[in-house]
Design a protein around this motif. Structure first.
Motif, PDB file in Angstrom:
ATOM      1  N   ALA A   1      55.096  34.652  45.430  1.00  0.00           N
ATOM      2  CA  ALA A   1      53.980  35.572  45.683  1.00  0.00           C
ATOM      3  C   ALA A   1      52.867  34.708  44.797  1.00  0.00           C
ATOM      4  N   SER A   2      53.112  34.413  43.520  1.00  0.00           N
ATOM      5  CA  SER A   2      52.030  33.787  43.033  1.00  0.00           C
ATOM      6  C   SER A   2      51.484  32.432  43.418  1.00  0.00           C
ATOM      7  N   THR A   3      52.308  31.884  44.079  1.00  0.00           N
ATOM      8  CA  THR A   3      51.890  30.523  45.015  1.00  0.00           C
ATOM      9  C   THR A   3      51.171  31.121  45.954  1.00  0.00           C
ATOM     10  N   VAL A   4      51.242  31.863  46.671  1.00  0.00           N
ATOM     11  CA  VAL A   4      50.336  32.509  47.774  1.00  0.00           C
ATOM     12  C   VAL A   4      49.148  32.521  47.299  1.00  0.00           C
ATOM     13  N   VAL A   5      49.046  33.504  46.179  1.00  0.00           N
ATOM     14  CA  VAL A   5      47.648  33.976  45.533  1.00  0.00           C
ATOM     15  C   VAL A   5      47.073  32.913  44.969  1.00  0.00           C
ATOM     16  N   SER A   6      47.635  31.788  44.235  1.00  0.00           N
ATOM     17  CA  SER A   6      46.978  30.780  43.717  1.00  0.00           C
ATOM     18  C   SER A   6      46.338  29.774  44.729  1.00  0.00           C
ATOM     19  N   PHE A   7      47.058  29.461  45.996  1.00  0.00           N
ATOM     20  CA  PHE A   7      46.579  28.728  46.823  1.00  0.00           C
ATOM     21  C   PHE A   7      45.235  29.295  47.643  1.00  0.00           C
TER      22      PHE A   7
ATOM     23  N   ILE B   1      39.184  29.347  48.223  1.00  0.00           N
ATOM     24  CA  ILE B   1      37.973  29.905  48.761  1.00  0.00           C
ATOM     25  C   ILE B   1      37.022  29.070  48.153  1.00  0.00           C
ATOM     26  N   PRO B   2      36.072  28.610  48.709  1.00  0.00           N
ATOM     27  CA  PRO B   2      34.829  27.806  48.400  1.00  0.00           C
ATOM     28  C   PRO B   2      34.051  28.629  47.212  1.00  0.00           C
ATOM     29  N   VAL B   3      33.462  28.183  46.124  1.00  0.00           N
ATOM     30  CA  VAL B   3      32.896  28.646  45.017  1.00  0.00           C
ATOM     31  C   VAL B   3      31.490  29.444  45.639  1.00  0.00           C
ATOM     32  N   PHE B   4      31.151  28.724  46.681  1.00  0.00           N
ATOM     33  CA  PHE B   4      29.746  29.416  46.940  1.00  0.00           C
ATOM     34  C   PHE B   4      30.283  30.669  47.949  1.00  0.00           C
TER      35      PHE B   4
ATOM     36  N   LEU C   1      39.705  27.375  38.789  1.00  0.00           N
ATOM     37  CA  LEU C   1      40.383  26.658  37.826  1.00  0.00           C
ATOM     38  C   LEU C   1      41.673  27.441  37.616  1.00  0.00           C
ATOM     39  N   ILE C   2      41.401  29.025  37.543  1.00  0.00           N
ATOM     40  CA  ILE C   2      42.505  29.421  37.174  1.00  0.00           C
ATOM     41  C   ILE C   2      43.826  29.193  38.165  1.00  0.00           C
ATOM     42  N   ALA C   3      43.604  29.045  39.394  1.00  0.00           N
ATOM     43  CA  ALA C   3      44.506  28.617  40.311  1.00  0.00           C
ATOM     44  C   ALA C   3      45.233  27.015  39.958  1.00  0.00           C
ATOM     45  N   THR C   4      44.175  26.090  39.593  1.00  0.00           N
ATOM     46  CA  THR C   4      44.641  24.972  39.230  1.00  0.00           C
ATOM     47  C   THR C   4      45.511  24.788  37.959  1.00  0.00           C
ATOM     48  N   TYR C   5      44.838  25.713  37.047  1.00  0.00           N
ATOM     49  CA  TYR C   5      45.685  25.403  35.619  1.00  0.00           C
ATOM     50  C   TYR C   5      47.030  26.177  35.826  1.00  0.00           C
ATOM     51  N   GLN C   6      46.995  27.312  36.542  1.00  0.00           N
ATOM     52  CA  GLN C   6      48.342  27.936  36.765  1.00  0.00           C
ATOM     53  C   GLN C   6      49.398  27.041  37.624  1.00  0.00           C
ATOM     54  N   ARG C   7      48.976  26.286  38.449  1.00  0.00           N
ATOM     55  CA  ARG C   7      49.744  25.691  39.294  1.00  0.00           C
ATOM     56  C   ARG C   7      50.396  24.235  38.164  1.00  0.00           C
ATOM     57  N   LEU C   8      49.366  23.424  37.409  1.00  0.00           N
ATOM     58  CA  LEU C   8      49.969  22.546  36.950  1.00  0.00           C
ATOM     59  C   LEU C   8      50.876  22.938  35.806  1.00  0.00           C
ATOM     60  N   LEU C   9      50.283  24.114  35.022  1.00  0.00           N
ATOM     61  CA  LEU C   9      51.288  24.445  33.985  1.00  0.00           C
ATOM     62  C   LEU C   9      52.483  24.817  34.200  1.00  0.00           C
TER      63      LEU C   9
END
Lengths: 317, 584
Positions: free
Chosen positions: A136-142, A147-150, A194-202
């Motif tokens: 479920a976290s994978t779905v959330v992080s992706f 979602i683009p920042v703008f 960033l949260i998603a990127t960091y979470q996936r990598l870590l």
């Protein structure tokens, strides 16, 4: 020592490349005299303005060859003199002093939020790898990455500032509390990818670390799960996260152009957009320099932290 | 186990919600203000009545959540003193020195608060003395003797006198750009001369019965001589203006905020300035500006875009809204000196193709009045017989075919090649999409979307074909005639469309020589017909300058001239702020 010298050389090379390209582009895309004087810079405006044009050309050394002008600009910059804004004649140094701290606070705020959310989240998912919560976290992080920042900026602004009025719609800076409150939504907008990127990598690195022998030994010793995660697994798993942390400084600055405009935050991102619209090249150049220095400096800092995380890392070797 | 996790999640969200609510600023406004202006002015002027109208609407002013009756501003017995007004402006200025920059409406409001003006204009368009005591014309209105009010000081302590005014006006006329607008009104040899310490003479370029009106805005802003000298040496001081107005600049950071504080030594002793300070914020996005007012993060805003006006009309809060349709037209200028619009057939075709109905439906949405001439239906100068053809593509086709047959170099594939220029913003992007779509059957359109200041410069230089533009709309149309005459066409031109018409020039001179309204109206009817038939503008709307204020704001329409004339709540988006107050 060798590492410091190498880092400084790297900084000089990056700065040279960036400033040379930026200075060249801004000088050859458009007429600098027009940007300084406006319409009377053109010959068509008549001979009565010839003296004004000549004075401006002399004052800004516009008749000098490009390398000479570039050299002069670099020399001034090294003494902290970035020139004056074409738009309002204010020194660029004072503009930077005014706007830069706001952006720095915003970026630090975003990084703090990103780390504060992503690290516990990654620990939690790594400890439950391939189970429902992790999937479920994978779905959330992706989703967060997609979602683009703008778009996120507009969405957060509309929902939390306009619709529910939980946060202010504009930057307020009378107290620290006001600053933190009014910067919260912009920081969340910047922090979300960033949260998603960091979470996936870590998470990935943690899963790999948790399969190491020393973790098995710790488990065999009967140490608590949370202790193993924090004390033994986290530190050796931080390399990828740290590397990306440094690189993300650039994307944060890019995101701040959008976020600061939407939330009316008087930072360097807002200023550089306005400066580009006004062809205010001294301001644009100064921001380019500051961003380049910040980018290199943060990445050097990241390299230094590698040695702290793992004493086996020796950049002098 | 699963329910335990769920409880934790709910608790987490609840905690976050509580924290977030505690951090957020609630809108606790409860009082409302019913500002009503427009009491009849004491007639001390020689100006003509142009009767600009405003629509002030206090949405839901009679309703309050607790059912109590909401007091109007007039009924407030004791006006609260203090507080900082937060004003959201449509645009920001590079400079706040009125002598060397063309101030648009946001910055002109800031400058008015700092400098004040020599004369003021009431809601009927009549001028009144403000910092002046009297204006005495010569028999033929070709010169005016002006006496200044005694006892005025600039905020730096220097005296306000004839030398200061002359220095300011000379600085105006010496500046290559600002002088473009004002220079044509003055005798080029001897525009201004000192009579004594408190009096001076203005020499006009021929008879000019409307001369005092020129000093109601930017030209009437007088700066401290010491500051003008210093700013001439150090342009950075253009950001730190010193005048004799009701407020004094405290702090300014361009693109961020400009803070003014009350001038404790303001020369007006008949009225009190209530606010401690005003903080001006540039908020370029009209929708954001409206939302910030509605949620209470700003106290007053102004603007012209439907994206701002329509949300204010629909707001269910106690928002005071003042709309002014009397001034400024939004139109498309066609450069009559450069192909293809140097040919009247192309200008006619573009006019016929203009999709005014779609423009109303998709862009304007009832926010502003559609325009057929330079005068809105609310103006006494309006002539209902003047209509501009639009939405008639069948009339355009033969004109384009004829033109392309004669001037093939300006056409490709039977369509006229043209450049459409506008300043970059969301509204103009939408307008471009609509207009270019309607014209695309007959025109090959190249878009040039550029920053506002570059757009202005290029139009002044005639470096455009077809450009969206907004101008005219001063309370007396004579002040705007500089934009229509042959004499203002040059390398730098404020006759935007560079369309010279000698018959029109003669009419302009004729209307300037009389103060009789009926006589002038008849001449202006001819002038309007002349403008319509020369096809130099494709007229879209009479700009609706709207000022919105929160329920906590009072006194927006309470300003009066020193002679007691009631001043309008706003003039083209610029309210006078000296009588504004904040209620808790």
């Amino acid at each position: 020592m060798r590492f410091v010298v190498r880092s400084l050389l790297q900084l000089v090379l990056v700065l040279f490349a960036v400033t040379f390209v930026a200075f060249g582009a801004l000088n050859y895309l458009g007429d600098p005299l027009f940007n300084i004087l406006g319409p009377i810079a053109l010959e068509e405006s008549g001979p009565e303005y010839a003296e004004v044009r000549a004075e401006a050309r002399a004052q800004f050394h516009l008749d000098d060859p490009f390398p000479v002008r570039y050299g002069r600009w670099v020399g001034d910059m090294l003494t902290g003199d970035f020139g004056r804004s074409y738009s309002n004649q204010v020194t660029v140094r004072s503009i930077l002093a005014d706007k830069l701290p706001v952006t720095v606070v915003l970026m630090v705020y975003a990084q703090v939020i990103a780390i504060a959310v992503s690290v516990p989240w990654a620990l939690w998912t790594a400890s439950r790898a391939y189970r429902f919560g992790d999937k479920a976290s994978t779905v959330v992080s992706f989703t967060m990455l997609g979602i683009p920042v703008f778009a996120l900026t507009v969405l957060l602004f509309w929902l939390f500032a306009i619709r529910w009025q939980i946060f202010p719609t504009r930057y307020e800076d009378e107290t620290i509390g006001q600053r933190l409150t009014s910067l919260f939504l912009p920081a969340v907008a910047l922090a979300t990818p960033l949260i998603a990127t960091y979470q996936r990598l870590l998470r990935t690195d943690l899963i790999s670390t948790l399969q190491e022998d020393f973790i098995s030994v710790a488990r065999a010793k009967g140490l608590p799960k949370w202790y193993i995660l924090f004390r033994h697994a986290l530190r050796p798993s931080l390399f990828s996260l740290l590397t990306v942390f440094g690189i993300q400084v650039a994307s944060l600055i890019g995101g701040s152009l959008v976020v600061e405009r939407q939330f009316q935050i008087p930072g360097i991102g807002f200023e550089v957009v306005e400066a580009i619209f006004r062809d205010d090249f001294p301001v644009v150049l100064a921001v380019v320099v500051v961003v380049s220095v910040a980018f290199v400096a943060v990445n050097v800092l990241v390299d230094l932290i590698y040695t702290f995380l793992d004493p086996r890392v020796d950049f002098n070797g | 186990m699963a329910s335990g996790r769920f409880r934790k999640l709910v608790a987490l969200f609840a905690a976050l919600a509580i924290i977030a609510s505690a951090c957020g600023g609630g809108d606790g406004d409860s009082a409302a203000t019913d500002d009503s202006g427009g009491s009849s002015a004491e007639d001390t002027s020689t100006g003509t009545d142009t009767g600009s109208e405003e629509e002030a609407e206090d949405i839901g002013a009679d309703d309050s959540a607790d059912g109590s009756e909401i007091e109007s501003a007039d009924a407030v017995t004791e006006i609260p003193v203090g507080g900082t007004l937060r004003f959201g402006m449509q645009t920001e200025a590079g400079s706040l020195n009125p002598t060397n920059t063309g101030l648009n409406r946001g910055p002109i409001m800031v400058a008015t608060a700092i400098f004040d003006t020599l004369v003021v204009v009431d809601a009927e368009g009549q001028w009144h003395n403000n910092m002046t005591e009297s204006w005495t014309p010569s028999d033929d209105f070709s010169s005016w003797d002006v006496k200044l009010r005694d006892g005025i000081e600039f905020s730096d302590g220097l005296p306000f006198n004839a030398d200061a005014v002359i220095k300011t006006i000379e600085a105006f006329l010496a500046d290559p750009l600002t002088s473009l607008v004002f220079k044509p009104a003055f005798d080029p040899e001897n525009p201004i001369e000192k009579i004594d310490d408190m009096s001076f003479r203005i020499n006009a370029m021929g008879p000019n019965a409307a001369m005092p009106l020129y000093f109601a805005e930017q030209l009437g802003m007088v700066g401290s001589p010491a500051w003008l000298d210093a700013a001439a040496e150090n342009p950075e001081l253009d950001q730190e203006p010193i005048g004799a107005g009701p407020f004094v600049l405290q702090e300014r950071s361009q693109d961020s905020s400009t803070i003014l504080v009350r001038n404790e030594n303001w020369w007006r002793d008949d009225v009190e300035v209530y606010l401690d300070a005003i903080e001006f914020f540039p908020v370029p996005q009209p929708g954001t500006r409206a939302n910030q007012l509605i949620v209470g993060d700003l106290d007053v805003i102004h603007g012209t875009a439907s994206l701002m006006i329509l949300p204010l009309r629909g707001a269910d809060e106690d928002i005071l809204r003042v709309e002014d349709n009397s001034g400024e037209e939004f139109f498309f200028a066609m450069n009559a000196q450069v192909a293809p619009f140097d040919d009247i057939r192309v200008r006619k075709a573009a006019t016929h193709l203009f999709p005014k109905q779609d423009y109303e439906e998709f862009v304007n949405q009832g926010a502003s009045l559609l325009a057929d001439s330079l005068f809105s239906p609310e103006s006494p100068w309006h002539d209902p017989s003047i209509q501009q053809e639009h939405d008639m593509p069948e009339l355009a086709a033969p004109l384009i075919a004829e033109y392309c047959a004669e001037v093939p170099d300006s056409c490709t594939d039977g369509k006229v090649n043209m450049e459409y220029q506008y300043d970059t913003n969301l509204s103009n992007d939408t307008i471009f999409d609509l207009v270019s779509d309607a014209m695309s059957d007959h025109f090959n359109i190249t878009v040039q979307s550029i920053p506002n200041d570059v757009h202005i410069q290029e139009v002044i230089f005639g470096q455009y074909n077809f450009a969206s533009w907004r101008y005219h709309g001063f309370s007396d149309p004579d002040v705007d005639t500089a934009f229509l005459t042959c004499s203002t066409i040059g390398a730098l031109s404020i006759n935007w469309s560079r369309n010279c018409n000698e018959e029109r020039d003669a009419l302009i001179v004729a209307q300037r020589q009389t103060q009789d309204f009926d006589e002038r109206y008849a001449i202006w009817q001819e002038l309007q017909a002349n403008l319509r038939d020369s096809y130099q503008y494709v007229l879209a709307t009479h700009t609706n300058w709207t000022v919105g204020a929160g329920a906590n704001v009072g006194g927006l329409c309470d300003a009066v001239s020193p002679e007691g004339a009631s001043l309008p709540c706003q003039t083209r988006g610029v309210p006078r702020l000296d009588q504004v107050f904040l209620q808790n």
